[in-house]
Design an enzyme around this catalytic site. Structure first.
Site, PDB file in Angstrom:
ATOM      1  N   ARG A  92       0.845  -1.196   0.000  1.00 18.07           N
ATOM      2  CA  ARG A  92       0.000   0.000   0.000  1.00 18.07           C
ATOM      3  C   ARG A  92       0.885   1.252   0.000  1.00 18.07           C
ATOM      4  O   ARG A  92       0.551   2.267  -0.605  1.00 18.07           O
ATOM      5  CB  ARG A  92      -0.945   0.010   1.216  1.00 18.07           C
ATOM      6  N   TYR A 136     -15.574  18.781 -13.294  1.00 21.56           N
ATOM      7  CA  TYR A 136     -16.068  17.420 -13.482  1.00 21.56           C
ATOM      8  C   TYR A 136     -17.200  17.128 -12.479  1.00 21.56           C
ATOM      9  O   TYR A 136     -17.083  17.475 -11.297  1.00 21.56           O
ATOM     10  CB  TYR A 136     -14.893  16.455 -13.267  1.00 21.56           C
ATOM     11  N   ASP A 143      -6.733  20.342 -12.469  1.00 26.80           N
ATOM     12  CA  ASP A 143      -7.097  19.047 -13.026  1.00 26.80           C
ATOM     13  C   ASP A 143      -6.747  19.111 -14.515  1.00 26.80           C
ATOM     14  O   ASP A 143      -7.411  19.790 -15.293  1.00 26.80           O
ATOM     15  CB  ASP A 143      -8.595  18.798 -12.807  1.00 26.80           C
TER      16      ASP A 143
HETATM   17  C1  PLP Z   1     -13.041  11.396 -15.367  1.00 26.83           C
HETATM   18  C2  PLP Z   1     -12.581  12.621 -14.727  1.00 26.83           C
HETATM   19  C3  PLP Z   1     -12.316  12.659 -13.353  1.00 26.83           C
HETATM   20  C4  PLP Z   1     -12.530  11.462 -12.458  1.00 26.83           C
HETATM   21  O1  PLP Z   1     -11.653  10.426 -12.769  1.00 26.83           O
HETATM   22  P1  PLP Z   1     -11.974   8.864 -12.539  1.00 26.83           P
HETATM   23  O2  PLP Z   1     -10.759   8.189 -13.039  1.00 26.83           O
HETATM   24  O3  PLP Z   1     -13.217   8.538 -13.320  1.00 26.83           O
HETATM   25  O4  PLP Z   1     -12.208   8.684 -11.071  1.00 26.83           O
HETATM   26  C5  PLP Z   1     -11.844  13.847 -12.820  1.00 26.83           C
HETATM   27  N1  PLP Z   1     -11.673  14.950 -13.579  1.00 26.83           N
HETATM   28  C6  PLP Z   1     -11.938  14.947 -14.899  1.00 26.83           C
HETATM   29  C7  PLP Z   1     -11.721  16.189 -15.682  1.00 26.83           C
HETATM   30  C8  PLP Z   1     -12.400  13.786 -15.518  1.00 26.83           C
HETATM   31  O5  PLP Z   1     -12.674  13.809 -16.820  1.00 26.83           O
END
Ligand code: PLP
Length: 379
Positions: free
Chosen positions: A46, A98, A170
């Site tokens: 982990r 998101y 992000d």
């Molecule tokens: C899909 C997505 C997420 C979440 O990611 P997962 O891998 O589905 O948990 C977060 N931010 C953006 C911009 C995404 O497109």
């Protein structure tokens, strides 16, 4: 080293034991220690795993950061970042983040006395005005999902530095091939590796990259304590996918540009959101801070019924959530990815009932356009 060379070689070396050119998948939960307190850097899976370590170093190299951390999903990575906060803290996020990030902030972390405000950060004054004494974190998406607005990374970096706020971008939509937020003084980059980084719609993963030693230590502590880590197999899959990121993104960029122009000129399409179009309000900013416009487009057909009709008629474009894979995916944000965003909030951010989102794949672009053209005829 150029980006493509890094994507193939940065942290990847032949296995010292066998010479295997591919990184082995280390399926083990624990590691034998030579004597008390003497081990090879690995104690329990982990905390760390050699396959995961290679992926973490790879993504750090691509984003131009010191350290990478890998998680079971994008949301596991984002939850771990929010675990840096204490009750009473305030977070400012882009108003069309998101859907899952919105849900986590508003519906779950609200129960822990964390306060989230969602503002349109494409106008940087909105960010400035939302800051209050309890603000600790700024969480940005650029381009955003699904309306593709762009936020000025230089400005966000500067404001957050001067106010001592942790800034997070992000970078899922752009990928480090098109945009490297750490270059703008952003503290943390986060990815859903599920999308472009892996690129083949066959795994789930989340990645974090950062530079600050204190934040690295805190996030490593949270990663091992919360335990939402990426499995060795998924890490191996993601490593495999990332090697072709540059050529895939070149093709996504080129195909999306052509599809965006096709949609822009189609009389049944009311509006196209794509940062590569001159008509996009932040086109110049996108050109300044991105090295391409990516593969994501959204467009408005004017009503729910028209969107539904189009999605019924497409044959090559697959009706599915998610994005960033080699195949073209088409979806309806209101009923799919953004269903947990309340209607009044959706209206405010421009997620209308007739909005369709397309993740343009790397097929022959003529085939994608032919498919959209025949489907639009029936709308
Ligand atoms: C899909 C997505 C997420 C979440 O990611 P997962 O891998 O589905 O948990 C977060 N931010 C953006 C911009 C995404 O497109």
């Amino acid at each position: 080293m150029g980006f493509s060379t890094k994507a193939i070689h940065a942290a990847i070396e032949p296995d010292p034991v066998t010479g295997s050119i591919m990184t082995p998948i280390h399926l083990t939960s624990t590691y034998v220690q030579e004597e008390l307190g003497k081990h090879k850097g690995y104690e329990y899976a982990r905390v760390s795993n050699p396959t995961r370590t290679v992926l973490e170093r790879q993504i750090a190299a691509l984003e131009g950061g010191k350290e990478g951390l890998a998680f079971a999903s994008g949301m596991a990575a984002i939850s771990t970042i929010f675990s840096l906060l204490k009750s009473g803290d305030h977070v400012i996020a882009s108003h069309d983040v998101y859907g899952g990030t919105y849900r986590l902030g508003k519906l779950i972390l609200g129960n822990f006395q964390l306060e989230f405000d969602f503002v349109d950060t494409s106008d940087i004054d909105n960010l400035r005005n939302a800051i209050k004494p309890s603000t600790k974190m700024v969480f940005i998406e650029t381009p955003t999902n699904p309306t593709m607005t762009i936020t000025d990374l230089t400005a966000v970096g500067k404001i957050c530095k001067s106010k001592k706020l942790i800034s997070i971008v992000d970078n899922t939509f752009a990928t480090p091939y098109l945009q490297t937020p750490l270059d703008y003084g952003i503290d943390i980059v986060v990815h859903s590796a599920t999308k472009y980084l892996n690129g083949h719609s066959d795994m789930l993963g989340g990645l974090i990259v950062l530079n600050d030693p204190a934040l690295i230590e805190q996030l490593r502590f949270l990663q091992k304590s919360i335990g939402g880590i990426m499995s060795p197999f998924e890490a191996w899959m993601c490593l495999r996918g990332m090697k072709t990121l540059a050529i895939r993104m070149d093709r996504h960029n080129a195909n999306a540009m052509k599809v965006a122009h096709f949609l822009h000129n189609h009389r049944r399409v009311k509006k196209v959101n794509f940062p590569g179009l001159m008509s996009h309000p932040e086109h110049r900013l996108a050109r300044k801070q991105m090295r391409g416009y990516g593969g994501m487009i959204s467009f408005d057909l004017g009503s729910f019924d028209k969107a539904k009709e189009l999605l019924k008629r497409v044959r090559l474009c697959a009706l599915a959530e998610s994005l960033g894979g080699v195949e073209t995916l088409i979806s309806h944000p209101v009923t799919m990815t953004h269903a947990s965003v309340p209607p009044d909030q959706r209206k405010k951010i421009g997620v209308t009932d007739g909005l369709v989102r397309i993740s343009v794949g790397i097929e022959d672009v003529e085939d994608i356009i032919l498919d959209l053209n025949q489907a639009l005829k029936g709308v």
